[in-house]
Design a protein around this motif. Sequence first.
Motif, PDB file in Angstrom:
ATOM      1  N   ILE A 111      32.687  43.335  32.378  1.00  0.00           N
ATOM      2  CA  ILE A 111      32.991  42.004  33.472  1.00  0.00           C
ATOM      3  C   ILE A 111      32.088  40.990  32.778  1.00  0.00           C
ATOM      4  N   TYR A 112      32.516  39.937  32.234  1.00  0.00           N
ATOM      5  CA  TYR A 112      31.931  38.738  31.731  1.00  0.00           C
ATOM      6  C   TYR A 112      31.706  37.651  33.012  1.00  0.00           C
ATOM      7  N   LEU A 113      30.514  37.345  33.326  1.00  0.00           N
ATOM      8  CA  LEU A 113      30.046  36.223  34.237  1.00  0.00           C
ATOM      9  C   LEU A 113      29.629  34.902  33.379  1.00  0.00           C
ATOM     10  N   GLY A 114      30.140  33.926  33.835  1.00  0.00           N
ATOM     11  CA  GLY A 114      29.988  32.673  33.273  1.00  0.00           C
ATOM     12  C   GLY A 114      29.739  31.415  34.365  1.00  0.00           C
ATOM     13  N   ASN A 115      29.278  30.356  33.803  1.00  0.00           N
ATOM     14  CA  ASN A 115      29.321  29.269  34.491  1.00  0.00           C
ATOM     15  C   ASN A 115      29.917  28.132  33.725  1.00  0.00           C
ATOM     16  N   LEU A 116      29.552  26.836  33.995  1.00  0.00           N
ATOM     17  CA  LEU A 116      30.152  25.702  33.308  1.00  0.00           C
ATOM     18  C   LEU A 116      29.860  25.450  31.856  1.00  0.00           C
ATOM     19  N   LYS A 117      28.768  26.118  31.431  1.00  0.00           N
ATOM     20  CA  LYS A 117      28.149  26.271  30.099  1.00  0.00           C
ATOM     21  C   LYS A 117      28.628  27.270  29.191  1.00  0.00           C
ATOM     22  N   GLY A 118      29.291  28.426  29.716  1.00  0.00           N
ATOM     23  CA  GLY A 118      29.887  29.217  29.146  1.00  0.00           C
ATOM     24  C   GLY A 118      29.399  30.706  29.807  1.00  0.00           C
ATOM     25  N   ILE A 119      29.805  31.673  29.005  1.00  0.00           N
ATOM     26  CA  ILE A 119      29.725  33.254  29.519  1.00  0.00           C
ATOM     27  C   ILE A 119      27.939  33.518  29.228  1.00  0.00           C
ATOM     28  N   GLN A 120      27.333  33.666  30.521  1.00  0.00           N
ATOM     29  CA  GLN A 120      25.957  34.005  30.422  1.00  0.00           C
ATOM     30  C   GLN A 120      25.875  35.448  30.327  1.00  0.00           C
ATOM     31  N   LYS A 121      26.377  36.344  31.177  1.00  0.00           N
ATOM     32  CA  LYS A 121      26.091  37.873  31.250  1.00  0.00           C
ATOM     33  C   LYS A 121      27.379  38.422  30.855  1.00  0.00           C
ATOM     34  N   VAL A 122      26.971  39.951  30.896  1.00  0.00           N
ATOM     35  CA  VAL A 122      28.459  40.952  30.915  1.00  0.00           C
ATOM     36  C   VAL A 122      27.539  42.257  31.167  1.00  0.00           C
ATOM     37  N   TYR A 123      28.604  42.747  32.042  1.00  0.00           N
ATOM     38  CA  TYR A 123      28.021  43.953  32.746  1.00  0.00           C
ATOM     39  C   TYR A 123      29.250  45.104  32.756  1.00  0.00           C
ATOM     40  N   LEU A 124      28.884  46.249  32.680  1.00  0.00           N
ATOM     41  CA  LEU A 124      29.978  47.125  32.793  1.00  0.00           C
ATOM     42  C   LEU A 124      30.398  47.450  34.005  1.00  0.00           C
ATOM     43  N   LEU A 125      31.672  47.813  34.639  1.00  0.00           N
ATOM     44  CA  LEU A 125      32.156  48.064  35.779  1.00  0.00           C
ATOM     45  C   LEU A 125      30.939  48.912  36.447  1.00  0.00           C
ATOM     46  N   LYS A 126      31.030  50.159  35.820  1.00  0.00           N
ATOM     47  CA  LYS A 126      30.109  51.200  36.096  1.00  0.00           C
ATOM     48  C   LYS A 126      28.578  50.759  36.664  1.00  0.00           C
ATOM     49  N   GLU A 127      28.153  49.656  36.172  1.00  0.00           N
ATOM     50  CA  GLU A 127      26.776  48.966  36.393  1.00  0.00           C
ATOM     51  C   GLU A 127      27.008  48.418  37.608  1.00  0.00           C
ATOM     52  N   ILE A 128      27.932  47.662  37.980  1.00  0.00           N
ATOM     53  CA  ILE A 128      28.025  46.896  39.391  1.00  0.00           C
ATOM     54  C   ILE A 128      28.704  47.542  40.497  1.00  0.00           C
ATOM     55  N   LEU A 129      29.460  48.635  40.170  1.00  0.00           N
ATOM     56  CA  LEU A 129      30.282  49.359  41.051  1.00  0.00           C
ATOM     57  C   LEU A 129      30.019  50.819  40.559  1.00  0.00           C
ATOM     58  N   PRO A 130      28.780  51.576  40.857  1.00  0.00           N
ATOM     59  CA  PRO A 130      28.722  52.853  40.482  1.00  0.00           C
ATOM     60  C   PRO A 130      29.309  54.075  41.190  1.00  0.00           C
ATOM     61  N   VAL A 131      29.732  53.749  42.179  1.00  0.00           N
ATOM     62  CA  VAL A 131      30.376  54.769  43.073  1.00  0.00           C
ATOM     63  C   VAL A 131      31.659  54.137  43.871  1.00  0.00           C
ATOM     64  N   PRO A 132      32.795  54.131  43.081  1.00  0.00           N
ATOM     65  CA  PRO A 132      33.921  53.178  43.668  1.00  0.00           C
ATOM     66  C   PRO A 132      34.461  54.017  44.848  1.00  0.00           C
ATOM     67  N   PHE A 133      35.196  53.483  45.661  1.00  0.00           N
ATOM     68  CA  PHE A 133      36.014  54.007  47.094  1.00  0.00           C
ATOM     69  C   PHE A 133      37.267  54.371  46.256  1.00  0.00           C
ATOM     70  N   ASN A 134      37.539  55.456  45.555  1.00  0.00           N
ATOM     71  CA  ASN A 134      38.951  55.834  44.916  1.00  0.00           C
ATOM     72  C   ASN A 134      38.950  57.442  44.465  1.00  0.00           C
ATOM     73  N   ASN A 135      37.786  57.950  44.422  1.00  0.00           N
ATOM     74  CA  ASN A 135      37.637  59.178  44.213  1.00  0.00           C
ATOM     75  C   ASN A 135      38.097  60.286  45.138  1.00  0.00           C
ATOM     76  N   PHE A 136      39.333  60.222  45.555  1.00  0.00           N
ATOM     77  CA  PHE A 136      39.884  61.208  46.594  1.00  0.00           C
ATOM     78  C   PHE A 136      40.850  61.844  46.016  1.00  0.00           C
ATOM     79  N   VAL A 137      41.258  63.034  46.706  1.00  0.00           N
ATOM     80  CA  VAL A 137      42.412  63.972  46.473  1.00  0.00           C
ATOM     81  C   VAL A 137      43.449  63.509  47.506  1.00  0.00           C
ATOM     82  N   ALA A 138      44.560  63.037  47.024  1.00  0.00           N
ATOM     83  CA  ALA A 138      45.741  62.766  48.064  1.00  0.00           C
ATOM     84  C   ALA A 138      46.596  64.059  48.408  1.00  0.00           C
TER      85      ALA A 138
END
Length: 138
Positions: A111-138
Motif C-alpha cells: 500500500i503506497y501512501l503519497g501526498n502532492l509531492k509523490g509517494i512517501q511511504k509504502v507498507y505491506l497490508l499485513k503491517e497495517i492490518l495484521p488481523v483481518p476480519f475474514n478468517n472464518f469458516v463458512a
Amino acid sequence: MLEKLHPDVVDAYEKALKARENSYSPYSHFKVGAAVKFKGFEQVFYGCNVENASYGATICAERNAIWSGVAAIGKQDMEYLIVVADQEEPVPPCALCLQVISEFYDAEMPIYLGNLKGIQKVYLLKEILPVPFNNFVA
C-alpha cells in the motif's frame, strides 16, 4: 519520494492524484484520491472520496477505486493500492477501507501512501492490518 518505483506505480500515483482533484468533499474539505491495480490486469482503477450530508453515505477514495474495479472486472486479487492526500505525513486507509481491502488481498500487498509531492511511504497490508476480519469458516 521513494526511490526506484516501478513506472506502473508512478503512473498509478498520477491517476490517484488526478482523481483526488475530483473529490466531492464539501464537509471535511479533505480531498483523497486512490488507485488500485489488480493482479493479471493492466488497467488501473481509481477513485476519489465522495461525501454526503448523511455521513454514512460517504465513500472513501479507496473503496471507490476498488469497487470501480470490481464493477469492471469482477472480484480479483489486488496487486497494489495507492492513497494520495494533501498532508505532509501521508494518510493510510481508514478501518472501513482496510476491511474492504481484506476481501481482495494478499498479506504481502504493498500500500503506497503519497501526498502532492509523490509517494512517501509504502507498507505491506499485513503491517497495517495484521488481523483481518475474514478468517472464518463458512
